[in-house]
Write an enzyme that holds these catalytic residues in place. Sequence first.
Site, short mmCIF file in Angstrom:
data_model
loop_
_atom_site.label_atom_id
_atom_site.label_comp_id
_atom_site.label_asym_id
_atom_site.label_seq_id
_atom_site.Cartn_x
_atom_site.Cartn_y
_atom_site.Cartn_z
N LYS A 124 -14.56 14.52 -7.72
CA LYS A 124 -13.56 14.80 -6.89
C LYS A 124 -13.75 16.02 -7.46
O LYS A 124 -13.21 17.15 -6.58
CB LYS A 124 -12.92 13.98 -7.11
N LYS A 166 -5.45 14.00 -12.22
CA LYS A 166 -6.95 13.99 -11.43
C LYS A 166 -8.15 13.47 -12.01
O LYS A 166 -8.09 14.66 -12.67
CB LYS A 166 -7.14 13.87 -10.09
N GLY A 172 -8.60 5.79 -4.75
CA GLY A 172 -7.97 4.79 -5.28
C GLY A 172 -6.69 5.07 -6.06
O GLY A 172 -5.99 3.38 -6.65
N LYS A 209 -0.72 21.19 -8.18
CA LYS A 209 1.00 21.35 -7.95
C LYS A 209 0.28 19.97 -7.40
O LYS A 209 -0.57 19.46 -5.96
CB LYS A 209 1.04 22.09 -6.71
N GLU A 283 -10.72 14.47 4.29
CA GLU A 283 -8.74 13.74 4.07
C GLU A 283 -7.93 14.84 3.98
O GLU A 283 -8.89 15.56 2.89
CB GLU A 283 -8.66 11.97 2.99
N ASN A 298 -14.84 11.32 2.25
CA ASN A 298 -15.87 9.49 2.46
C ASN A 298 -17.06 10.10 3.50
O ASN A 298 -17.08 9.99 4.82
CB ASN A 298 -14.84 8.72 3.15
N ARG A 300 -19.07 7.45 4.74
CA ARG A 300 -18.99 6.17 5.11
C ARG A 300 -18.23 5.98 6.12
O ARG A 300 -18.05 7.03 6.16
CB ARG A 300 -19.13 5.09 4.04
N VAL A 303 -13.06 1.73 7.64
CA VAL A 303 -12.31 -0.26 8.33
C VAL A 303 -11.24 0.62 9.37
O VAL A 303 -11.71 -0.06 10.58
CB VAL A 303 -11.49 -0.18 6.77
C1 MV4 Z 1 -2.13 13.57 -4.05
C2 MV4 Z 1 -0.36 13.91 -4.55
C3 MV4 Z 1 0.00 14.74 -3.95
N1 MV4 Z 1 -0.68 15.97 -4.31
N2 MV4 Z 1 -2.74 15.05 -4.74
C4 MV4 Z 1 -3.83 9.54 -3.80
C5 MV4 Z 1 -5.02 8.83 -3.81
C6 MV4 Z 1 -6.17 10.27 -4.41
N3 MV4 Z 1 -7.17 9.55 -3.58
C7 MV4 Z 1 -5.24 11.07 -3.80
N4 MV4 Z 1 -3.93 11.05 -4.27
C8 MV4 Z 1 -2.43 11.82 -4.30
N5 MV4 Z 1 -2.89 12.87 -4.23
C9 MV4 Z 1 -1.20 15.96 -4.44
N6 MV4 Z 1 -1.72 17.57 -5.09
C10 MV4 Z 1 -0.29 12.49 -3.33
C11 MV4 Z 1 -1.27 11.59 -3.36
C12 MV4 Z 1 -0.97 9.86 -3.13
C13 MV4 Z 1 -1.17 9.56 -2.03
C14 MV4 Z 1 -2.19 10.14 -1.00
C15 MV4 Z 1 -2.85 9.50 0.40
C16 MV4 Z 1 -2.24 8.25 0.51
C17 MV4 Z 1 -0.82 7.80 0.02
C18 MV4 Z 1 -0.39 8.23 -1.31
C19 MV4 Z 1 0.17 7.72 -2.30
C20 MV4 Z 1 0.36 8.07 -3.19
C21 MV4 Z 1 -0.63 9.75 -3.99
#
Ligand code: MV4
Length: 454
Positions: A124, A166, A172, A209, A283, A298, A300, A303
């Site tokens: 990532k 992260k 996920g 952030k 995304e 992604n 692929r 769903v």
């Molecule tokens: C974030 C975020 C807020 N700020 N990054 C969740 C899974 C992963 N792929 C990245 N995610 C997030 N990254 C920043 N800088 C909030 C999330 C996040 C989220 C993102 C998409 C759909 C649902 C979510 C639920 C919780 C947190």
Amino acid sequence: MTKKKHTKLFKKVLIANRGEIALRVIRTCREMGISTVAVYSTADKDSLHVRFADEAVCIGPPASKDSYLNIPNIISAAEITNADAIHPGYGFLSENSKFSAICQKYNIKFIGATPEQIDQMGDKSNAKDTMKEAGVPTIPGSDGLLESVDEAKKVAKKVKYPIILKATAGGGGRGMRIVWAEEELEDKWNSARQEAGAAFGNDGMYLEKYIEEPRHIEIQIVGDQYGKACHLSERDCSVQRRHQKLTEETPSPFMTDELRDKMGEAAIKAALAVKYEGVGTVEFLVDKHRNFYFMEMNTRIQVEHPITEEVINYDLIREQILVAAGVPISGKNYFPQLHAIECRINAEDPYKDFRPSPGKIINFHAPGGHGVRIDTHVYAGYTIPSNYDSMIAKVITVAQTRDEAIAKMSRALGEFVIEGVQTTIPFHIKLMKDERYISGNYTTKFLEDFSMED
Ligand code: MV4
């Protein structure tokens, strides 16, 4: 189909998957005159994908690691049946770079991304760097991986709290921590690293952030072997629970024509940056000011792809197969002409914290009628194994307007009879009547305040 001389369509495709997506791929292959090979675990011997395919090969016992993730067995099945391509569906081996490489080595076309693209997007932090360089907006944060908690402190001070840690191998939500103030940073750094190391064997971390209450909006893209890419508009996937999507829709109620053009162009830039070949999804997180930022790509089919298919009248599996066979794309972008919603029906009990409810389906009646599409592999008498994910059907409705698509969904869900197991149908029925959902003004936080009580 415009079949060019230099392209040769596949004669036989092996589908390295199960459930509704295996059926979905078999159906399009049949329409294209391509023979199909199903593979199945012993738990799936009575599955519809086994019955609907031209041939079927058992690849192992129920556990995924011994069957649907068993690369030698799947390659052997392709060799024995003389398949010239493999469609991996979603999940399982769909984003496994080793599998993509092994298919190449055995001269079997992997209908998906190249090993290089999978690796580039699977890490990532690396994916983010690639996109930043290509001019795709990214969230302010660390420059690549963090060396130490002290460096994390410095970067956090610069971008200001709240921040999010992260895992570079994540996805996920695993190995992810929101940090509201410096006092919490060290503990959360340690626990996130530990979690990522245990889960992925890679404890590399980066930070950015934290965007509060964002929307999750993704752009469908398609790229061909000749360096062309186009976008097929967005899907709004903000209705999620613990990183599991429950319903998606297109167009997004939050979208404007201007934002769609900007996000579409950014997604095409992302595709071109990795010379993307096939269908993929970029995304984005979108904040309340409609600023959008790259989150993940992604490599692929997803769903939720049917909602895009319904609003632009376009078969994405067919497109995947054509692009893999070397057919050039038109290069024009597609815009939604209708409104589509998907509800994922899982064998889970929404009244008991969505706990899995595998078992035998004793009565089954699927809804139908105008504007209703059901993608499912189950039937009356089918036993849902406990070894795999719990999605048993997707209800997709399509109509002229969002209100009509919601009304159709409520109607369709009301007709749906599944007896013998608990399902998420009651959740979706309640959601379709929820004022917040109906207003379209929801974010990824929405379900945290949603209750099945009353
Ligand atoms: C974030 C975020 C807020 N700020 N990054 C969740 C899974 C992963 N792929 C990245 N995610 C997030 N990254 C920043 N800088 C909030 C999330 C996040 C989220 C993102 C998409 C759909 C649902 C979510 C639920 C919780 C947190």
